[in-house]
Design a protein around this motif. Structure first.
Motif, PDB file in Angstrom:
ATOM      1  N   THR A   8       0.855  -1.190   0.000  1.00  0.00           N
ATOM      2  CA  THR A   8       0.000   0.000   0.000  1.00  0.00           C
ATOM      3  C   THR A   8       0.886   1.232   0.000  1.00  0.00           C
ATOM      4  O   THR A   8       1.764   1.371   0.865  1.00  0.00           O
ATOM      5  CB  THR A   8      -0.923   0.017   1.231  1.00  0.00           C
ATOM      6  OG1 THR A   8      -1.721  -1.172   1.241  1.00  0.00           O
ATOM      7  CG2 THR A   8      -1.839   1.232   1.198  1.00  0.00           C
ATOM      8  N   LEU A   9       0.665   2.124  -0.947  1.00  0.00           N
ATOM      9  CA  LEU A   9       1.441   3.352  -1.072  1.00  0.00           C
ATOM     10  C   LEU A   9       0.504   4.541  -0.948  1.00  0.00           C
ATOM     11  O   LEU A   9      -0.489   4.635  -1.671  1.00  0.00           O
ATOM     12  CB  LEU A   9       2.177   3.394  -2.412  1.00  0.00           C
ATOM     13  CG  LEU A   9       3.019   4.642  -2.700  1.00  0.00           C
ATOM     14  CD1 LEU A   9       4.137   4.791  -1.683  1.00  0.00           C
ATOM     15  CD2 LEU A   9       3.583   4.591  -4.123  1.00  0.00           C
ATOM     16  N   GLY A  14       1.045  17.020   3.317  1.00  0.00           N
ATOM     17  CA  GLY A  14       0.646  17.058   4.712  1.00  0.00           C
ATOM     18  C   GLY A  14       0.056  15.744   5.188  1.00  0.00           C
ATOM     19  O   GLY A  14       0.544  15.133   6.124  1.00  0.00           O
ATOM     20  N   VAL A  15      -1.022  15.306   4.549  1.00  0.00           N
ATOM     21  CA  VAL A  15      -1.700  14.070   4.927  1.00  0.00           C
ATOM     22  C   VAL A  15      -1.646  13.098   3.750  1.00  0.00           C
ATOM     23  O   VAL A  15      -2.168  13.406   2.675  1.00  0.00           O
ATOM     24  CB  VAL A  15      -3.169  14.337   5.327  1.00  0.00           C
ATOM     25  CG1 VAL A  15      -3.863  13.031   5.678  1.00  0.00           C
ATOM     26  CG2 VAL A  15      -3.233  15.313   6.489  1.00  0.00           C
ATOM     27  N   PRO A  16      -1.027  11.927   3.891  1.00  0.00           N
ATOM     28  CA  PRO A  16      -0.941  10.987   2.767  1.00  0.00           C
ATOM     29  C   PRO A  16      -2.264  10.300   2.500  1.00  0.00           C
ATOM     30  O   PRO A  16      -3.007   9.958   3.424  1.00  0.00           O
ATOM     31  CB  PRO A  16       0.120   9.985   3.242  1.00  0.00           C
ATOM     32  CG  PRO A  16       0.050  10.035   4.735  1.00  0.00           C
ATOM     33  CD  PRO A  16      -0.324  11.449   5.087  1.00  0.00           C
ATOM     34  N   VAL A  17      -2.559  10.094   1.218  1.00  0.00           N
ATOM     35  CA  VAL A  17      -3.773   9.397   0.786  1.00  0.00           C
ATOM     36  C   VAL A  17      -3.369   8.320  -0.215  1.00  0.00           C
ATOM     37  O   VAL A  17      -2.309   8.407  -0.845  1.00  0.00           O
ATOM     38  CB  VAL A  17      -4.793  10.369   0.146  1.00  0.00           C
ATOM     39  CG1 VAL A  17      -5.292  11.378   1.159  1.00  0.00           C
ATOM     40  CG2 VAL A  17      -4.179  11.082  -1.059  1.00  0.00           C
ATOM     41  N   PRO A  18      -4.175   7.256  -0.360  1.00  0.00           N
ATOM     42  CA  PRO A  18      -3.810   6.192  -1.303  1.00  0.00           C
ATOM     43  C   PRO A  18      -3.638   6.719  -2.724  1.00  0.00           C
ATOM     44  O   PRO A  18      -4.428   7.551  -3.198  1.00  0.00           O
ATOM     45  CB  PRO A  18      -4.989   5.217  -1.205  1.00  0.00           C
ATOM     46  CG  PRO A  18      -5.580   5.473   0.144  1.00  0.00           C
ATOM     47  CD  PRO A  18      -5.396   6.939   0.400  1.00  0.00           C
ATOM     48  N   VAL A  19      -2.602   6.238  -3.422  1.00  0.00           N
ATOM     49  CA  VAL A  19      -2.353   6.662  -4.802  1.00  0.00           C
ATOM     50  C   VAL A  19      -3.270   5.894  -5.739  1.00  0.00           C
ATOM     51  O   VAL A  19      -3.866   4.872  -5.372  1.00  0.00           O
ATOM     52  CB  VAL A  19      -0.877   6.432  -5.193  1.00  0.00           C
ATOM     53  CG1 VAL A  19       0.039   7.241  -4.299  1.00  0.00           C
ATOM     54  CG2 VAL A  19      -0.526   4.950  -5.123  1.00  0.00           C
ATOM     55  N   LEU A  72       3.705   7.348   2.767  1.00  0.00           N
ATOM     56  CA  LEU A  72       3.425   6.265   3.708  1.00  0.00           C
ATOM     57  C   LEU A  72       3.493   4.939   2.954  1.00  0.00           C
ATOM     58  O   LEU A  72       2.837   4.770   1.926  1.00  0.00           O
ATOM     59  CB  LEU A  72       2.048   6.449   4.335  1.00  0.00           C
ATOM     60  CG  LEU A  72       1.676   5.540   5.513  1.00  0.00           C
ATOM     61  CD1 LEU A  72       2.544   5.859   6.718  1.00  0.00           C
ATOM     62  CD2 LEU A  72       0.207   5.730   5.879  1.00  0.00           C
ATOM     63  N   ILE A  73       4.317   4.017   3.440  1.00  0.00           N
ATOM     64  CA  ILE A  73       4.493   2.711   2.804  1.00  0.00           C
ATOM     65  C   ILE A  73       4.081   1.629   3.802  1.00  0.00           C
ATOM     66  O   ILE A  73       4.645   1.541   4.902  1.00  0.00           O
ATOM     67  CB  ILE A  73       5.946   2.494   2.360  1.00  0.00           C
ATOM     68  CG1 ILE A  73       6.401   3.607   1.414  1.00  0.00           C
ATOM     69  CG2 ILE A  73       6.113   1.134   1.693  1.00  0.00           C
ATOM     70  CD1 ILE A  73       7.877   3.563   1.065  1.00  0.00           C
ATOM     71  N   VAL A  74       3.098   0.828   3.420  1.00  0.00           N
ATOM     72  CA  VAL A  74       2.597  -0.253   4.270  1.00  0.00           C
ATOM     73  C   VAL A  74       2.666  -1.547   3.475  1.00  0.00           C
ATOM     74  O   VAL A  74       2.247  -1.600   2.314  1.00  0.00           O
ATOM     75  CB  VAL A  74       1.142   0.009   4.717  1.00  0.00           C
ATOM     76  CG1 VAL A  74       0.655  -1.109   5.629  1.00  0.00           C
ATOM     77  CG2 VAL A  74       1.020   1.359   5.414  1.00  0.00           C
ATOM     78  N   VAL A  75       3.205  -2.596   4.077  1.00  0.00           N
ATOM     79  CA  VAL A  75       3.253  -3.902   3.439  1.00  0.00           C
ATOM     80  C   VAL A  75       2.466  -4.886   4.303  1.00  0.00           C
ATOM     81  O   VAL A  75       2.570  -4.866   5.529  1.00  0.00           O
ATOM     82  CB  VAL A  75       4.709  -4.387   3.230  1.00  0.00           C
ATOM     83  CG1 VAL A  75       5.411  -4.601   4.561  1.00  0.00           C
ATOM     84  CG2 VAL A  75       4.747  -5.650   2.398  1.00  0.00           C
ATOM     85  N   THR A  76       1.663  -5.719   3.658  1.00  0.00           N
ATOM     86  CA  THR A  76       0.859  -6.725   4.352  1.00  0.00           C
ATOM     87  C   THR A  76       1.369  -8.102   3.961  1.00  0.00           C
ATOM     88  O   THR A  76       1.369  -8.462   2.778  1.00  0.00           O
ATOM     89  CB  THR A  76      -0.624  -6.594   3.984  1.00  0.00           C
ATOM     90  OG1 THR A  76      -1.077  -5.256   4.308  1.00  0.00           O
ATOM     91  CG2 THR A  76      -1.468  -7.592   4.757  1.00  0.00           C
ATOM     92  N   VAL A  77       1.856  -8.850   4.953  1.00  0.00           N
ATOM     93  CA  VAL A  77       2.399 -10.187   4.729  1.00  0.00           C
ATOM     94  C   VAL A  77       1.494 -11.199   5.426  1.00  0.00           C
ATOM     95  O   VAL A  77       1.337 -11.159   6.650  1.00  0.00           O
ATOM     96  CB  VAL A  77       3.839 -10.305   5.260  1.00  0.00           C
ATOM     97  CG1 VAL A  77       4.383 -11.711   5.048  1.00  0.00           C
ATOM     98  CG2 VAL A  77       4.738  -9.282   4.586  1.00  0.00           C
ATOM     99  N   HIS A  78       0.880 -12.071   4.630  1.00  0.00           N
ATOM    100  CA  HIS A  78      -0.027 -13.096   5.162  1.00  0.00           C
ATOM    101  C   HIS A  78      -1.107 -12.478   6.052  1.00  0.00           C
ATOM    102  O   HIS A  78      -1.429 -12.998   7.124  1.00  0.00           O
ATOM    103  CB  HIS A  78       0.756 -14.156   5.945  1.00  0.00           C
ATOM    104  CG  HIS A  78       1.752 -14.903   5.125  1.00  0.00           C
ATOM    105  ND1 HIS A  78       1.461 -15.452   3.883  1.00  0.00           N
ATOM    106  CD2 HIS A  78       3.068 -15.184   5.354  1.00  0.00           C
ATOM    107  CE1 HIS A  78       2.528 -16.051   3.401  1.00  0.00           C
ATOM    108  NE2 HIS A  78       3.527 -15.900   4.261  1.00  0.00           N
ATOM    109  N   LEU A  84       6.065   0.346   7.085  1.00  0.00           N
ATOM    110  CA  LEU A  84       7.512   0.384   6.885  1.00  0.00           C
ATOM    111  C   LEU A  84       8.073   1.803   6.939  1.00  0.00           C
ATOM    112  O   LEU A  84       9.205   2.006   7.380  1.00  0.00           O
ATOM    113  CB  LEU A  84       7.883  -0.244   5.537  1.00  0.00           C
ATOM    114  CG  LEU A  84       7.509  -1.700   5.304  1.00  0.00           C
ATOM    115  CD1 LEU A  84       8.068  -2.165   3.967  1.00  0.00           C
ATOM    116  CD2 LEU A  84       7.998  -2.587   6.436  1.00  0.00           C
ATOM    117  N   MET A  85       7.294   2.777   6.481  1.00  0.00           N
ATOM    118  CA  MET A  85       7.816   4.132   6.383  1.00  0.00           C
ATOM    119  C   MET A  85       6.702   5.162   6.484  1.00  0.00           C
ATOM    120  O   MET A  85       5.639   4.994   5.887  1.00  0.00           O
ATOM    121  CB  MET A  85       8.571   4.313   5.065  1.00  0.00           C
ATOM    122  CG  MET A  85       9.031   5.732   4.766  1.00  0.00           C
ATOM    123  SD  MET A  85      10.124   6.447   6.024  1.00  0.00           S
ATOM    124  CE  MET A  85      11.523   5.339   5.948  1.00  0.00           C
TER     125      MET A  85
END
Length: 375
Positions: A8-9, A14-19, A72-78, A84-85
């Motif tokens: 998920t990126l 100011g406020v991150p939103v999904p790309v 904002l970087i989010v990774v979903t594993v299982h 992450l950032m």
């Protein structure tokens, strides 16, 4: 992404939103580095066509009229999400398309500590405030970014008497907070998460207690979950710091050796190296005993770790994301190097169909303190 991994990126001013999906389709690689010795950083690489929306989304967003572009970087594993950032963009680099292939856009950035390094607040007074209170007050400015302070009091607390001295800030918030951490042998960093748009500002020791992460298995057949692993022992790195304290009545100097073990920094190995050198710390005699002891603890912590290990793992084979600044077990590396380690740094390398991590571990010596390494 590969089966079992979802990325998920989120990007925004100011406020991150999904790309958008088109931006995700153009994303070719993600690299995130988390370390205890400095700020965490990230790098995103995109394919860039002549009509790509990325020209507008990133290049114009980096103009001076835009104060802050957050990533904002989010990774979903299982099914388990990991942030992450949470950081800001600092640099853009464009490579135009050629006959060999399309152009690329490389975006580089750092975590939210970069925001703390923008303005210089030199001269700000902190009367009657211990370092812990000063850090708490400074970090509180950044709650608008979802930053929550987590301050661990030092082993010895030094509260300055206003009639004797009033501490004043030197430099930016980041440089001053890190300076205060160095004086007591602490670390300062931002830990993203646990929820998106939230971070924890940690000021305290490198905690080497708690439940360890699943063990890294080396050369154990079908149970092996690392691709490479190497370790080394540096017996000459350790030094014994000595502080000098002056008796105010007799004016005599007292030499005190300082150990590298505190309640939150227990030994992870049975056989530490013997200090090969004594390091006298100049200038401590004119300080209070508490401040002198804090400086001594800080110096001792800098040379405490004599064993360092590094390697690479595949996240899908490991089963989860290996986190920095936590404990992890190692099995199969030999009696001298098996046991618990502190994870100093982790680099996440994510590409389509692959998610690998490079890691660096450390501890104070050889031979595990545990009879059996937790799985």
């Amino acid at each position: 992404m590969d089966k079992g991994i979802q990325l998920t990126l989120m990007i925004g001013v100011g406020v991150p939103v999904p790309v958008s999906q088109s931006v995700l389709d153009a994303l070719t690689s993600v690299q995130v580095t988390t370390t205890t010795g400095g700020p965490s950083g990230f790098q995103l690489q995109f394919t860039l066509g002549s009509r790509s929306r990325l020209h507008t989304l990133f290049l114009l967003a980096g103009a001076s009229l835009i104060p802050l572009v957050r990533v904002l970087i989010v990774v979903t594993v299982h099914g388990t999400p990991e942030v992450l950032m949470d950081g800001v963009m600092t640099h853009h680099e464009v490579s135009p398309s050629t006959s060999a292939g399309p152009g690329t856009l490389t975006v580089t950035g750092e975590d939210l500590t970069r925001v703390m390094d923008y303005l210089d607040f030199s001269g700000t007074p902190f009367p009657g405030m211990a370092p812990e209170a000063r850090v708490l007050l400074i970090v509180g400015k950044y709650r608008v970014f979802g930053v929550t302070p987590l301050i661990i009091p030092s082993v010895l607390i030094d509260v300055p008497i206003p009639t004797e001295r009033i501490p004043r800030q030197q430099g930016t918030d980041l440089s001053y907070v890190r300076c205060l951490a160095d004086e007591v042998g602490y670390a300062f960093y931002l830990e993203p998460g646990p929820a998106p748009r939230r971070s924890v500002a940690y000021w305290g020791p490198q905690i080497k207690v708690g439940v360890p992460q699943p063990a890294l298995n080396v050369d154990m057949g079908s149970h092996t979950n690392v691709e490479s692993f190497s370790s080394n022992f540096n017996s000459d790195s350790k030094k014994l710091p000595v502080v000098f304290i002056q008796n105010q009545t007799t004016k005599a100097f007292i030499q005190i050796p300082v150990p590298d073990i505190t309640p939150l920094n227990p030994p992870l190995a049975l056989i530490p190296p013997i200090p090969k050198a004594i390091e006298p710390i100049v200038g401590t005699a004119k300080l209070s005993p508490v401040r002198a002891a804090l400086i001594g603890l800080a110096r001792a912590a800098q040379t405490a770790d004599a064993v360092e290990a590094s390697g690479t793992l595949d996240v899908l084979r490991y089963g989860r994301v290996l986190k920095a600044r936590r404990l992890v077990g190692v099995r199969g590396a030999g009696r001298a190097f098996d046991g618990l380690y502190y994870v100093k740094s982790v680099t996440h390398d994510i590409q389509r169909g692959a998610y690998k991590q490079n890691f660096t571990l450390s501890r104070n010596g050889l031979v595990s303190t545990l009879p059996r390494v937790p799985v």
